[in-house]
Structure formats: C-alpha cells, structure tokens
Motif scaffolding. Structure first.
Motif, short mmCIF file in Angstrom:
data_model
loop_
_atom_site.label_atom_id
_atom_site.label_comp_id
_atom_site.label_asym_id
_atom_site.label_seq_id
_atom_site.Cartn_x
_atom_site.Cartn_y
_atom_site.Cartn_z
N SER A 145 0.85 -1.18 0.00
CA SER A 145 0.00 0.00 0.00
C SER A 145 0.89 1.23 0.00
CB SER A 145 -0.90 0.00 1.24
OG SER A 145 -1.72 1.15 1.24
N GLU A 146 0.43 2.26 -0.67
CA GLU A 146 1.15 3.53 -0.60
C GLU A 146 0.75 4.21 0.70
OE1 GLU A 146 0.76 5.93 -4.08
OE2 GLU A 146 0.68 4.20 -5.41
N PRO A 147 1.72 4.49 1.58
CA PRO A 147 1.36 5.09 2.86
C PRO A 147 0.63 6.43 2.74
CG PRO A 147 3.75 4.92 2.59
CD PRO A 147 3.14 4.18 1.47
N GLU A 148 0.84 7.13 1.62
CA GLU A 148 0.08 8.37 1.38
C GLU A 148 -1.42 8.07 1.28
OE1 GLU A 148 1.30 11.80 0.35
OE2 GLU A 148 2.79 10.98 1.72
N VAL A 149 -1.73 6.85 0.81
CA VAL A 149 -3.12 6.44 0.65
C VAL A 149 -3.61 5.73 1.90
CG1 VAL A 149 -4.72 5.07 -0.74
CG2 VAL A 149 -2.79 6.23 -1.84
N TYR A 150 -2.87 4.72 2.33
CA TYR A 150 -3.22 4.00 3.56
C TYR A 150 -1.97 3.34 4.10
CZ TYR A 150 -6.18 1.63 6.95
OH TYR A 150 -6.77 1.22 8.12
N SER A 151 -1.60 3.72 5.31
CA SER A 151 -0.35 3.24 5.91
C SER A 151 -0.62 2.25 7.03
CB SER A 151 0.43 4.43 6.48
OG SER A 151 -0.26 4.94 7.61
N LEU A 152 0.46 1.62 7.48
CA LEU A 152 0.33 0.72 8.63
C LEU A 152 -0.13 1.49 9.87
CD1 LEU A 152 0.71 -2.13 9.81
CD2 LEU A 152 3.08 -1.54 10.28
N GLN A 153 0.32 2.73 9.99
CA GLN A 153 -0.14 3.56 11.12
C GLN A 153 -1.65 3.78 11.07
OE1 GLN A 153 2.62 3.80 9.37
NE2 GLN A 153 4.24 4.98 10.39
N ASP A 154 -2.16 3.94 9.85
CA ASP A 154 -3.62 4.07 9.69
C ASP A 154 -4.32 2.80 10.18
OD1 ASP A 154 -3.47 6.64 8.57
OD2 ASP A 154 -3.18 5.84 6.55
N ALA A 192 0.15 -11.45 7.08
CA ALA A 192 0.54 -10.71 5.87
C ALA A 192 1.48 -9.57 6.26
CB ALA A 192 -0.70 -10.16 5.17
N PHE A 193 2.58 -9.48 5.53
CA PHE A 193 3.51 -8.37 5.73
C PHE A 193 2.96 -7.14 5.02
CE2 PHE A 193 6.03 -12.23 6.08
CZ PHE A 193 6.69 -12.01 7.28
N PHE A 194 3.00 -6.02 5.73
CA PHE A 194 2.49 -4.76 5.19
C PHE A 194 3.67 -4.02 4.58
CE2 PHE A 194 -1.14 -1.63 5.92
CZ PHE A 194 -0.63 -0.66 5.08
N TYR A 195 3.62 -3.85 3.26
CA TYR A 195 4.72 -3.23 2.52
C TYR A 195 4.33 -1.81 2.10
CZ TYR A 195 8.21 -2.75 -1.27
OH TYR A 195 9.23 -2.33 -2.09
N HIS A 196 5.19 -0.87 2.43
CA HIS A 196 4.96 0.53 2.02
C HIS A 196 5.63 0.78 0.68
CE1 HIS A 196 4.00 2.32 6.27
NE2 HIS A 196 2.99 1.67 5.75
N SER A 197 4.84 1.12 -0.31
CA SER A 197 5.38 1.38 -1.65
C SER A 197 5.30 2.86 -1.97
CB SER A 197 4.62 0.57 -2.70
OG SER A 197 3.28 1.01 -2.78
N MET A 244 0.17 -7.78 9.66
CA MET A 244 -1.27 -7.82 9.91
C MET A 244 -1.73 -9.26 9.73
SD MET A 244 -2.30 -5.64 6.55
CE MET A 244 -1.61 -6.04 4.93
N GLN A 245 -2.98 -9.52 10.10
CA GLN A 245 -3.49 -10.87 9.86
C GLN A 245 -4.85 -10.80 9.20
OE1 GLN A 245 -4.18 -13.21 13.38
NE2 GLN A 245 -5.02 -11.48 14.51
N ILE A 246 -5.18 -11.88 8.53
CA ILE A 246 -6.46 -11.94 7.82
C ILE A 246 -7.56 -12.20 8.85
CG2 ILE A 246 -7.75 -13.01 5.94
CD1 ILE A 246 -4.96 -11.57 5.25
N ALA A 247 -8.50 -11.25 8.93
CA ALA A 247 -9.57 -11.35 9.93
C ALA A 247 -10.83 -11.96 9.33
CB ALA A 247 -9.88 -9.97 10.50
N GLN A 248 -11.05 -11.69 8.05
CA GLN A 248 -12.27 -12.19 7.39
C GLN A 248 -11.96 -12.42 5.92
OE1 GLN A 248 -15.52 -9.62 8.53
NE2 GLN A 248 -16.99 -10.83 7.36
N TYR A 281 -4.76 -5.28 12.28
CA TYR A 281 -3.42 -4.87 12.69
C TYR A 281 -2.81 -5.88 13.67
CZ TYR A 281 0.22 -2.15 15.04
OH TYR A 281 1.40 -1.73 15.57
N VAL A 282 -1.55 -6.22 13.47
CA VAL A 282 -0.85 -7.08 14.42
C VAL A 282 0.29 -6.32 15.10
CG1 VAL A 282 0.55 -9.17 14.74
CG2 VAL A 282 -1.47 -9.24 13.27
N GLU A 283 1.25 -5.86 14.32
CA GLU A 283 2.35 -5.13 14.93
C GLU A 283 3.11 -4.31 13.91
OE1 GLU A 283 4.66 -9.19 15.39
OE2 GLU A 283 5.98 -7.54 16.00
N ARG A 284 3.75 -3.30 14.42
CA ARG A 284 4.63 -2.48 13.61
C ARG A 284 6.05 -2.87 13.99
NH1 ARG A 284 4.40 4.04 14.04
NH2 ARG A 284 6.24 4.49 12.76
#
Length: 152
Positions: A8-17, A47-52, A63-67, A101-104
């Motif tokens: 995800s592009e952090p400008e659009v949606y980041s792990l902090q979001d 799932a690893f959250f990758y900032h592009s 993060m993990q798959i919740a649904q 969200y799982v961890e940063r």
DNA sequence: GCCAACGTTGGC
DNA sequence: GCCAACGTTGGC
C-alpha cells in the motif's frame, strides 16, 4: 499457514492508519493475479504490510487476515475510482479480505535490505519490475522476516 | 517527475 | 486470437 505480502502507498493507507483503525477492508485491488491470491487467504494468515511509492520502500510490519472472501464494495460505487461497470452483485468480479493490525516493526525492513537478504525467487517483491500488489511469501523467508522485523 | 515494466483494452 | 495503443505501478 500461508504468509502473504500486501503493498500500500502510505500516502493512501499506511500501517499507522491500520494501527489506528484496528481493521480495514483491503479494497481497490483490480488485478486478477492479485485478486486470485486474495481469494486464497484464510482467517489467521499473516501478511507483511509493505509501504510502496515512498523513500525508502519496504516492509513496515504485520497484519493478519480477519475475514476472508469478502466482496469488494467499491466495485459497485459509481463515484469510486474502483468502480467496475462490468461487475454485478450476482456475479461480482472482485473479492478481498478484511485485515487486522498485528504489529509495527521497530524499524522498516527496506527494499535494499530485502534485496541483500533474498533472491528474486525467494521473495517476489524483490523481482525487478514486479508490480503485483498481493503475493505469497514462502515459509522460510517469512520466518526470516519475522525474526528480523521483531529483532528491530 | 521520469520512465521501464507490464497488464488490459479494443480494433481488426 | 493477435497485437498496438494505452494506462498504471512503483522505484529511482
């Protein structure tokens, strides 16, 4: 248990979001190969959250798959940039998942670092010209990434 | 902002 | 079903 990497592009949606929201629907994927991977995901997969599209790009956390297997609602929203006129509620084209969200990681694992640790076969995201936004990560590299990420 | 890589679209 | 044109992704 399979592992994944999602960009995800952090400008659009980041792990902090995601940390703030706890959960989000991973909408807007409009690539068939990426969608097919989304369809394979199961509850509890990590799932690893990758900032592009940022300097430096890299893996920010987990993060993990919740649904699993949700219908991406944006495909029916005429005002959305992800609207797909050829998709119908009877036969939706685009599925996705809800993630939690799982961890940063204490520090980002940069693309440079990933290139030094893994070959293009071990980890698809280091393949030159790779544009896929959702991809599997094999067990061995996933374990290594978890150790590195948590080690800070 | 540039541009290579590459997926998708549409005319034929 | 081919393939040129076009659009998007994402590193740099």
């Amino acid at each position: 248990m399979p592992y994944w990497l999602m960009k995800s592009e952090p400008e659009v949606y980041s792990l902090q979001d995601l940390q703030r929201d706890r959960f989000t629907i991973w909408d807007g994927v409009r690539n068939y190969q990426a969608r097919n991977f989304l369809r394979e995901m199961q509850v509890g997969d990590l799932a690893f959250f990758y900032h592009s599209n940022i300097q430096p790009p890299g893996i920010a956390g987990l993060m993990q798959i919740a649904q699993p297997n949700l219908i991406d609602p944006t495909q029916f929203e005429a005002s959305s940039k992800y609207y797909d006129a050829k998709s119908t509620p009877e036969k939706p084209r685009w599925q996705t998942v809800k993630v939690e969200y799982v961890e940063r990681f204490p520090s980002l694992i940069s693309l440079d670092a990933l290139r030094q640790m893994f070959s293009a076969d071990e980890l698809w995201v280091v393949r030159p010209g790779n544009r896929l936004s959702v991809m599997p990560v094999a067990e061995a590299p996933a374990q290594k990434l978890l150790a590195i990420g948590r080690g800070g």
